[in-house]
Design a protein around this motif. Structure first.
Motif, PDB file in Angstrom:
ATOM      1  N   MET A   1       0.843  -1.189   0.000  1.00 16.70           N
ATOM      2  CA  MET A   1       0.000   0.000   0.000  1.00 16.70           C
ATOM      3  C   MET A   1       0.883   1.246   0.000  1.00 16.70           C
ATOM      4  SD  MET A   1      -3.229   0.667   2.360  1.00 16.70           S
ATOM      5  CE  MET A   1      -3.649   2.276   2.909  1.00 16.70           C
ATOM      6  N   SER A   2       0.546   2.190  -0.834  1.00 13.33           N
ATOM      7  CA  SER A   2       1.331   3.412  -0.967  1.00 13.33           C
ATOM      8  C   SER A   2       1.014   4.392   0.153  1.00 13.33           C
ATOM      9  CB  SER A   2       1.059   4.060  -2.322  1.00 13.33           C
ATOM     10  OG  SER A   2       1.476   3.217  -3.368  1.00 13.33           O
ATOM     11  N   ASP A   3       2.027   5.141   0.559  1.00 13.71           N
ATOM     12  CA  ASP A   3       1.887   6.188   1.572  1.00 13.71           C
ATOM     13  C   ASP A   3       1.547   7.490   0.833  1.00 13.71           C
ATOM     14  OD1 ASP A   3       2.164   8.119   3.526  1.00 13.71           O
ATOM     15  OD2 ASP A   3       4.126   7.430   4.221  1.00 13.71           O
ATOM     16  N   TYR A   4       0.277   7.696   0.545  1.00 12.09           N
ATOM     17  CA  TYR A   4      -0.131   8.829  -0.276  1.00 12.09           C
ATOM     18  C   TYR A   4       0.140  10.194   0.354  1.00 12.09           C
ATOM     19  CZ  TYR A   4      -1.939   5.649  -3.733  1.00 12.09           C
ATOM     20  OH  TYR A   4      -2.036   4.680  -4.697  1.00 12.09           O
ATOM     21  N   PRO A   5      -0.014  10.384   1.672  1.00 13.69           N
ATOM     22  CA  PRO A   5       0.362  11.690   2.226  1.00 13.69           C
ATOM     23  C   PRO A   5       1.850  12.024   1.974  1.00 13.69           C
ATOM     24  CG  PRO A   5      -1.060  10.535   3.754  1.00 13.69           C
ATOM     25  CD  PRO A   5      -0.708   9.550   2.675  1.00 13.69           C
ATOM     26  N   ARG A   6       2.718  11.020   2.105  1.00 19.14           N
ATOM     27  CA  ARG A   6       4.144  11.245   1.823  1.00 19.14           C
ATOM     28  C   ARG A   6       4.351  11.530   0.342  1.00 19.14           C
ATOM     29  NH1 ARG A   6       7.820   8.124  -0.422  1.00 19.14           N
ATOM     30  NH2 ARG A   6       6.589   6.227  -0.175  1.00 19.14           N
ATOM     31  N   LEU A   7       3.673  10.771  -0.517  1.00 19.19           N
ATOM     32  CA  LEU A   7       3.808  10.991  -1.955  1.00 19.19           C
ATOM     33  C   LEU A   7       3.324  12.382  -2.355  1.00 19.19           C
ATOM     34  CD1 LEU A   7       2.716   7.522  -3.393  1.00 19.19           C
ATOM     35  CD2 LEU A   7       5.041   8.433  -3.163  1.00 19.19           C
ATOM     36  N   ALA A   8       2.247  12.859  -1.746  1.00 24.27           N
ATOM     37  CA  ALA A   8       1.741  14.206  -2.052  1.00 24.27           C
ATOM     38  C   ALA A   8       2.766  15.267  -1.652  1.00 24.27           C
ATOM     39  CB  ALA A   8       0.406  14.449  -1.356  1.00 24.27           C
ATOM     40  N   ARG A   9       3.407  15.094  -0.511  1.00 25.19           N
ATOM     41  CA  ARG A   9       4.447  16.047  -0.091  1.00 25.19           C
ATOM     42  C   ARG A   9       5.625  16.020  -1.057  1.00 25.19           C
ATOM     43  NH1 ARG A   9       3.060  13.719   4.791  1.00 25.19           N
ATOM     44  NH2 ARG A   9       4.997  12.513   4.879  1.00 25.19           N
ATOM     45  N   GLN A  10       6.025  14.822  -1.482  1.00 23.27           N
ATOM     46  CA  GLN A  10       7.139  14.701  -2.428  1.00 23.27           C
ATOM     47  C   GLN A  10       6.775  15.326  -3.775  1.00 23.27           C
ATOM     48  OE1 GLN A  10       7.727  10.422  -2.246  1.00 23.27           O
ATOM     49  NE2 GLN A  10       9.601  10.691  -1.059  1.00 23.27           N
TER      50      GLN A  10
END
Length: 152
Positions: A1-10
């Motif tokens: 499962m992807s860490d979408y909050p982290r991906l959005a920040r990146q």
């Protein structure tokens, strides 16, 4: 499962240009690199009435143009609602650009009340996209919209 909050920040940090074209290219490359089990990630833009035209993407060559009346991308453009399809072969008017694609997620991009285009993600894995993936990738689209200037 992807860490979408982290991906959005990146993604937000990556999109250091207001240029929508640069940001679209960066967003496709980022999603293709960071989201597992994809075989295509790209934008289709509404540049003609009731028609989507291929924009920046990552993956095999793609179908172009796509009328609003056909396929999953057309459905997302027509309804302005995200389309999450577990088995693209179950969709009568699915447009098969890559025979390996089995599931699809298409998110409409609405800017100032007008449809700008869609983000299309394809996977060779059936039922690849969960509700959490949909919510997370919709957030990535919102990050792309907020970072981009669509006036030019």
């Amino acid at each position: 499962m992807s860490d979408y909050p982290r991906l959005a920040r990146q993604l937000e940090a990556l999109l250091d240009s207001r240029d929508w074209l640069t940001n679209a290219a960066q967003t496709c490359a980022f999603i293709m690199q960071e989201i597992p089990d994809l075989n295509w990630a790209g934008f289709y833009l509404q540049r003609r009435a009731e028609t989507l035209i291929l924009g920046p993407f990552q993956g095999k060559p793609a179908c172009n143009p796509i009328p609003f009346s056909k396929g999953v991308c057309g459905g997302a453009a027509r309804t302005r609602q995200t389309q999450r399809v577990d088995d693209v072969h179950s969709i009568a008017d699915h447009i098969a650009c890559d025979a390996a694609s089995r599931s699809e997620l298409v998110i409409p991009i609405v800017v100032d009340g007008a449809l700008w285009g869609v983000l299309d993600l394809d996977s060779p894995r059936p039922a690849r996209f969960t509700r959490d993936d949909q919510t997370g990738i919709e957030h990535l689209v919102a990050t792309f919209i907020a970072a981009s200037d669509f006036s030019g």
